[in-house]
Design a protein around this motif. Structure first.
Motif, PDB file in Angstrom:
ATOM      1  N   LEU A   1      90.552  26.568   8.847  1.00 48.17           N
ATOM      2  CA  LEU A   1      91.666  25.642   8.621  1.00 48.17           C
ATOM      3  C   LEU A   1      91.243  24.213   8.933  1.00 48.17           C
ATOM      4  CD1 LEU A   1      94.433  27.670  10.534  1.00 48.17           C
ATOM      5  CD2 LEU A   1      94.067  27.674   8.076  1.00 48.17           C
ATOM      6  N   ASP A   2      91.866  23.268   8.244  1.00 47.20           N
ATOM      7  CA  ASP A   2      91.708  21.851   8.585  1.00 47.20           C
ATOM      8  C   ASP A   2      92.465  21.613   9.893  1.00 47.20           C
ATOM      9  OD1 ASP A   2      92.594  18.983   8.709  1.00 47.20           O
ATOM     10  OD2 ASP A   2      91.358  18.873   6.907  1.00 47.20           O
ATOM     11  N   ARG A   3      91.783  21.028  10.875  1.00 48.95           N
ATOM     12  CA  ARG A   3      92.384  20.916  12.213  1.00 48.95           C
ATOM     13  C   ARG A   3      93.631  20.034  12.234  1.00 48.95           C
ATOM     14  NH1 ARG A   3      90.119  22.414  17.182  1.00 48.95           N
ATOM     15  NH2 ARG A   3      88.039  22.689  16.329  1.00 48.95           N
ATOM     16  N   THR A   4      93.694  19.023  11.367  1.00 53.53           N
ATOM     17  CA  THR A   4      94.855  18.115  11.400  1.00 53.53           C
ATOM     18  C   THR A   4      95.996  18.599  10.513  1.00 53.53           C
ATOM     19  OG1 THR A   4      93.636  16.755   9.802  1.00 53.53           O
ATOM     20  CG2 THR A   4      93.651  15.993  12.074  1.00 53.53           C
ATOM     21  N   THR A   5      95.681  18.994   9.266  1.00 50.79           N
ATOM     22  CA  THR A   5      96.771  19.386   8.359  1.00 50.79           C
ATOM     23  C   THR A   5      97.127  20.860   8.479  1.00 50.79           C
ATOM     24  OG1 THR A   5      95.244  19.953   6.560  1.00 50.79           O
ATOM     25  CG2 THR A   5      95.998  17.663   6.663  1.00 50.79           C
ATOM     26  N   LYS A   6      96.249  21.660   9.132  1.00 48.58           N
ATOM     27  CA  LYS A   6      96.430  23.116   9.261  1.00 48.58           C
ATOM     28  C   LYS A   6      96.391  23.833   7.913  1.00 48.58           C
ATOM     29  CE  LYS A   6      96.991  23.091  13.748  1.00 48.58           C
ATOM     30  NZ  LYS A   6      95.839  23.419  14.559  1.00 48.58           N
ATOM     31  N   LYS A   7      95.844  23.165   6.890  1.00 41.89           N
ATOM     32  CA  LYS A   7      95.735  23.804   5.568  1.00 41.89           C
ATOM     33  C   LYS A   7      94.466  24.638   5.508  1.00 41.89           C
ATOM     34  CE  LYS A   7      98.625  21.023   2.655  1.00 41.89           C
ATOM     35  NZ  LYS A   7      98.653  19.820   1.849  1.00 41.89           N
ATOM     36  N   MET A   8      94.518  25.701   4.707  1.00 43.94           N
ATOM     37  CA  MET A   8      93.390  26.616   4.609  1.00 43.94           C
ATOM     38  C   MET A   8      92.248  26.005   3.804  1.00 43.94           C
ATOM     39  SD  MET A   8      93.456  30.555   3.359  1.00 43.94           S
ATOM     40  CE  MET A   8      93.560  30.183   1.606  1.00 43.94           C
ATOM     41  N   ILE A   9      91.032  26.115   4.342  1.00 39.06           N
ATOM     42  CA  ILE A   9      89.834  25.638   3.656  1.00 39.06           C
ATOM     43  C   ILE A   9      89.092  26.826   3.037  1.00 39.06           C
ATOM     44  CG2 ILE A   9      87.584  24.517   3.975  1.00 39.06           C
ATOM     45  CD1 ILE A   9      88.957  23.007   6.364  1.00 39.06           C
ATOM     46  N   ALA A  10      88.999  27.899   3.790  1.00 40.72           N
ATOM     47  CA  ALA A  10      88.299  29.099   3.289  1.00 40.72           C
ATOM     48  C   ALA A  10      88.861  30.323   3.995  1.00 40.72           C
ATOM     49  CB  ALA A  10      86.802  28.981   3.546  1.00 40.72           C
ATOM     50  N   VAL A  11      88.648  31.488   3.368  1.00 34.29           N
ATOM     51  CA  VAL A  11      89.130  32.745   3.944  1.00 34.29           C
ATOM     52  C   VAL A  11      88.089  33.824   3.678  1.00 34.29           C
ATOM     53  CG1 VAL A  11      90.404  33.482   1.866  1.00 34.29           C
ATOM     54  CG2 VAL A  11      91.191  34.249   4.115  1.00 34.29           C
ATOM     55  N   GLY A  12      88.059  34.837   4.532  1.00 40.02           N
ATOM     56  CA  GLY A  12      87.157  35.969   4.322  1.00 40.02           C
ATOM     57  C   GLY A  12      85.704  35.633   4.591  1.00 40.02           C
ATOM     58  N   LYS A  13      84.810  36.080   3.694  1.00 39.48           N
ATOM     59  CA  LYS A  13      83.359  35.917   3.901  1.00 39.48           C
ATOM     60  C   LYS A  13      82.975  34.448   4.042  1.00 39.48           C
ATOM     61  CE  LYS A  13      81.879  40.133   1.502  1.00 39.48           C
ATOM     62  NZ  LYS A  13      82.998  40.511   0.630  1.00 39.48           N
ATOM     63  N   LYS A  14      83.590  33.581   3.189  1.00 37.00           N
ATOM     64  CA  LYS A  14      83.260  32.139   3.258  1.00 37.00           C
ATOM     65  C   LYS A  14      83.605  31.576   4.628  1.00 37.00           C
ATOM     66  CE  LYS A  14      83.619  30.921  -1.631  1.00 37.00           C
ATOM     67  NZ  LYS A  14      84.426  30.223  -2.623  1.00 37.00           N
ATOM     68  N   ALA A  15      84.770  31.965   5.157  1.00 33.85           N
ATOM     69  CA  ALA A  15      85.192  31.475   6.480  1.00 33.85           C
ATOM     70  C   ALA A  15      84.287  32.037   7.573  1.00 33.85           C
ATOM     71  CB  ALA A  15      86.653  31.851   6.739  1.00 33.85           C
ATOM     72  N   LYS A  16      83.855  33.304   7.412  1.00 38.80           N
ATOM     73  CA  LYS A  16      82.998  33.915   8.433  1.00 38.80           C
ATOM     74  C   LYS A  16      81.640  33.210   8.488  1.00 38.80           C
ATOM     75  CE  LYS A  16      81.514  38.085  10.581  1.00 38.80           C
ATOM     76  NZ  LYS A  16      81.793  39.461  10.868  1.00 38.80           N
ATOM     77  N   MET A  17      81.147  32.770   7.312  1.00 36.46           N
ATOM     78  CA  MET A  17      79.871  32.047   7.294  1.00 36.46           C
ATOM     79  C   MET A  17      79.974  30.708   8.032  1.00 36.46           C
ATOM     80  SD  MET A  17      78.676  32.917   3.426  1.00 36.46           S
ATOM     81  CE  MET A  17      77.253  31.848   3.343  1.00 36.46           C
ATOM     82  N   MET A  18      81.202  30.171   8.102  1.00 38.03           N
ATOM     83  CA  MET A  18      81.404  28.900   8.814  1.00 38.03           C
ATOM     84  C   MET A  18      81.526  29.102  10.327  1.00 38.03           C
ATOM     85  SD  MET A  18      84.362  27.088   6.567  1.00 38.03           S
ATOM     86  CE  MET A  18      84.163  26.566   4.882  1.00 38.03           C
ATOM     87  N   GLN A  19      81.834  30.338  10.745  1.00 43.80           N
ATOM     88  CA  GLN A  19      82.086  30.616  12.161  1.00 43.80           C
ATOM     89  C   GLN A  19      80.931  30.150  13.039  1.00 43.80           C
ATOM     90  OE1 GLN A  19      83.097  34.754  12.631  1.00 43.80           O
ATOM     91  NE2 GLN A  19      84.548  34.355  14.240  1.00 43.80           N
ATOM     92  N   GLU A  20      81.274  29.480  14.130  1.00 43.30           N
ATOM     93  CA  GLU A  20      80.312  28.960  15.111  1.00 43.30           C
ATOM     94  C   GLU A  20      79.391  27.885  14.522  1.00 43.30           C
ATOM     95  OE1 GLU A  20      78.312  32.434  16.663  1.00 43.30           O
ATOM     96  OE2 GLU A  20      80.107  33.151  17.674  1.00 43.30           O
ATOM     97  N   LYS A  21      79.772  27.323  13.334  1.00 47.78           N
ATOM     98  CA  LYS A  21      78.940  26.291  12.705  1.00 47.78           C
ATOM     99  C   LYS A  21      79.770  25.100  12.252  1.00 47.78           C
ATOM    100  CE  LYS A  21      75.502  29.572  10.975  1.00 47.78           C
ATOM    101  NZ  LYS A  21      74.735  30.045   9.825  1.00 47.78           N
ATOM    102  N   VAL A  22      80.991  24.964  12.763  1.00 42.94           N
ATOM    103  CA  VAL A  22      81.913  23.947  12.237  1.00 42.94           C
ATOM    104  C   VAL A  22      81.839  22.643  13.043  1.00 42.94           C
ATOM    105  CG1 VAL A  22      83.535  25.621  11.277  1.00 42.94           C
ATOM    106  CG2 VAL A  22      83.849  24.845  13.629  1.00 42.94           C
ATOM    107  N   HIS A  23      82.318  21.548  12.412  1.00 42.77           N
ATOM    108  CA  HIS A  23      82.457  20.281  13.139  1.00 42.77           C
ATOM    109  C   HIS A  23      83.905  20.143  13.613  1.00 42.77           C
ATOM    110  CE1 HIS A  23      84.406  18.670   9.554  1.00 42.77           C
ATOM    111  NE2 HIS A  23      83.372  19.098   8.826  1.00 42.77           N
ATOM    112  N   GLU A  24      84.231  19.021  14.237  1.00 47.23           N
ATOM    113  CA  GLU A  24      85.524  18.893  14.932  1.00 47.23           C
ATOM    114  C   GLU A  24      86.743  18.878  14.007  1.00 47.23           C
ATOM    115  OE1 GLU A  24      85.421  14.012  15.382  1.00 47.23           O
ATOM    116  OE2 GLU A  24      85.135  15.271  17.142  1.00 47.23           O
ATOM    117  N   ASN A  25      86.552  18.638  12.706  1.00 49.34           N
ATOM    118  CA  ASN A  25      87.710  18.599  11.795  1.00 49.34           C
ATOM    119  C   ASN A  25      88.087  19.969  11.242  1.00 49.34           C
ATOM    120  OD1 ASN A  25      87.872  15.871  12.127  1.00 49.34           O
ATOM    121  ND2 ASN A  25      86.628  15.391  10.323  1.00 49.34           N
TER     122      ASN A  25
END
Length: 341
Positions: A37-61
């Protein structure tokens, strides 16, 4: 283009680790239960496998979230967004009007009224019109192919990501059940702690999960045909931050997860203690069924059989047993009295 087909039937296994959606008995979506999710708007950026690939690799936004913890919803907004995103992945076809969804969702058998309401609300917000809930051990038993409505005792142990569901089923109902918040996530935590304590190496949740999949074992001695090769782990030294390469064997992992597996053994024994004698006799004759991702742990069926003296069988497709069961229940919503509206 469909003008009148306005109700879409979907069955969902809403799991702590993975969410599986089936349509007409076929698996349409099988994705990790992760949403970015976008930290400010709380809108979804990715879900499922795409989101899992981002896990532990994200920046502050960006924030990645696993909305379910211990089998229940921990983050209501993230869960709703995740369900919407996964439902969108299902190929609904091009319809003139927006469809209403008839849904059957698997839920832990130890869920409280509040937790059941949270799942129902999330499903309704994600577009569900008719929402039915089904306890996961019952869904798993149906998915394995057991006759849950017969006057015969069957025991199912469903080891998921966040909870282990143990239930004795007879005559279309759960006679005794034990739901504990000890499962795959706990094993992953054990491995993280062990690597830090024993090898001074920091490993993230995803790396610990890979170790569990590659060299996870419930026994310190496995037959040669199923014994895995040692697994190489790379990570920073906890003290110096210099890179380390560690070779991990299945024997080490068996030692480090031993206490957590012992908790599952105790829970199974506790459920058997509460089982009426006639049903107990059926279970001894039929054996106990293992489902869920935890059933894939090497040697687990053998360890439990040796400890409890009742044969344990691993289901043919343990990861999808609950999803298959919810799919069958969806076709029988008018016949299965144990579905909760």
């Amino acid at each position: 283009m469909g003008f009148f087909s306005l109700t879409q039937n979907i069955a969902m296994d809403l799991g702590t680790a993975n969410t599986i959606i089936t349509i007409n008995g076929k698996i349409a979506v099988d994705e990790p239960s992760v949403v970015a999710l976008d930290r400010t708007t709380k809108k979804m950026i990715a879900v499922g496998k795409k989101a899992k690939m981002m896990q532990e690799k994200v920046h502050e936004n960006i924030t990645t979230s696993r909305p379910l913890r211990d089998g229940v919803i921990a983050d209501f907004n993230a869960c709703e967004q995740m369900m919407r995103g996964l439902i969108k992945m299902v190929n609904m076809g091009h319809h003139l009007f927006s469809q209403s969804l008839r849904m059957v969702i698997g839920v832990p058998s130890g869920s409280t009224e509040v937790e059941l309401r949270a799942v129902r609300d999330s499903a309704e917000h994600a577009g569900g019109r008719d929402v039915y809930l089904l306890f996961e051990p019952m869904a798993a038993a149906i998915g394995i192919g057991l006759d849950v409505e017969a006057p015969e005792g069957n025991m199912v142990v469903d080891i998921g990501g966040g909870s282990t569901e143990i239930a004795v089923i007879s005559l279309g109902g759960i006679v005794t059940n034990n739901s504990i918040r000890v499962a795959g996530d706990e094993l992953t935590n054990d491995i993280q702690e062990y690597m830090s304590r024993q090898h001074n190496v920091k490993v993230g949740e995803r790396m610990a999960e890979r170790i569990k999949i590659n060299v996870g074992s419930a026994l310190t001695e496995l037959p040669a045909e199923i014994a895995p090769e040692d697994y190489l782990v790379h990570g920073p030294n906890r003290i110096t931050a210099l890179p380390l390469e560690i070779s991990v064997s299945y024997q080490e992992i068996a030692h480090c997860i031993d206490k957590t597996i012992a908790k599952i053994e105790t829970a199974v024994l506790s459920a058997l203690e509460q089982t009426p004698p006639e049903l107990y006799a059926d279970i001894v004759k039929n054996g106990i069924w293992l489902t869920g991702g935890g059933a894939l742990l090497r040697g687990l069926d053998r360890r439990l059989t040796d400890k409890i003296k009742i044969p344990f069988h691993v289901a043919d497709d343990p990861l999808h047993s609950v999803a298959k069961g919810t799919g069958i229940a969806l076709k029988n919503v008018n016949n299965f009295s144990f579905l909760m509206r």
